[in-house]
Design a protein around this motif. Sequence first.
Motif, PDB file in Angstrom:
ATOM      1  N   THR A 140     -31.207 -28.215  35.985  1.00 34.51           N
ATOM      2  CA  THR A 140     -29.777 -29.069  36.278  1.00 34.51           C
ATOM      3  C   THR A 140     -29.835 -29.659  37.824  1.00 34.51           C
ATOM      4  N   ARG A 144     -30.472 -33.536  38.535  1.00 33.97           N
ATOM      5  CA  ARG A 144     -29.449 -34.351  39.322  1.00 33.97           C
ATOM      6  C   ARG A 144     -30.011 -34.922  40.419  1.00 33.97           C
ATOM      7  N   SER A 148     -30.250 -38.996  41.511  1.00 33.85           N
ATOM      8  CA  SER A 148     -29.565 -39.551  42.768  1.00 33.85           C
ATOM      9  C   SER A 148     -30.640 -40.530  43.415  1.00 33.85           C
TER      10      SER A 148
END
Length: 167
Positions: A140, A144, A148
Amino acid sequence: MHPALIAIAVIAIIVFVIVRRFRGEPVDAKDLAVPPLILLAISIKDLWGFDHWTAANIIFLAVSVAVGIGFGMLRGASTVLFEKDGTLHQRYTVRTLIVWALSLAASACLHFGAQAIGAEEAVRPVTLSIGLSLLGEAMTCGWRGLQSGVPFSVRDTDTTAAPLRRP
């Protein structure tokens, strides 16, 4: 090793990681990937010779995989990712601490549930549950972080190398 010593070591490591991540730390791809892979490799080695695959053992193992990865992913989703000094950093939040507490409670429930259905101790290695949880968190946070667009930190362990110079 005595189970009480393993429990104490696990608790000490968890507290160390939680304190360090509450302070905030760089996100390093190697730090995300290596610990869960090592723990999972140890677990697979422990399970490799096991040959008593009853329905209870299989069910427990399947539920453990889902719970471990699931809580790890929840923990990874509750972590704040931010840019600092041009690289990606992470910081745990109060929500992350709540997820840690819930995952520890779920682990205890799984332990007693395993005993109730007759799952054997051999299919319940502590390294497996921690490795799966860290894998879920790494997946996760890693995803993420990649989304970004902020570069991951690279920890240089070779202090003798000359710094790169731009032309």
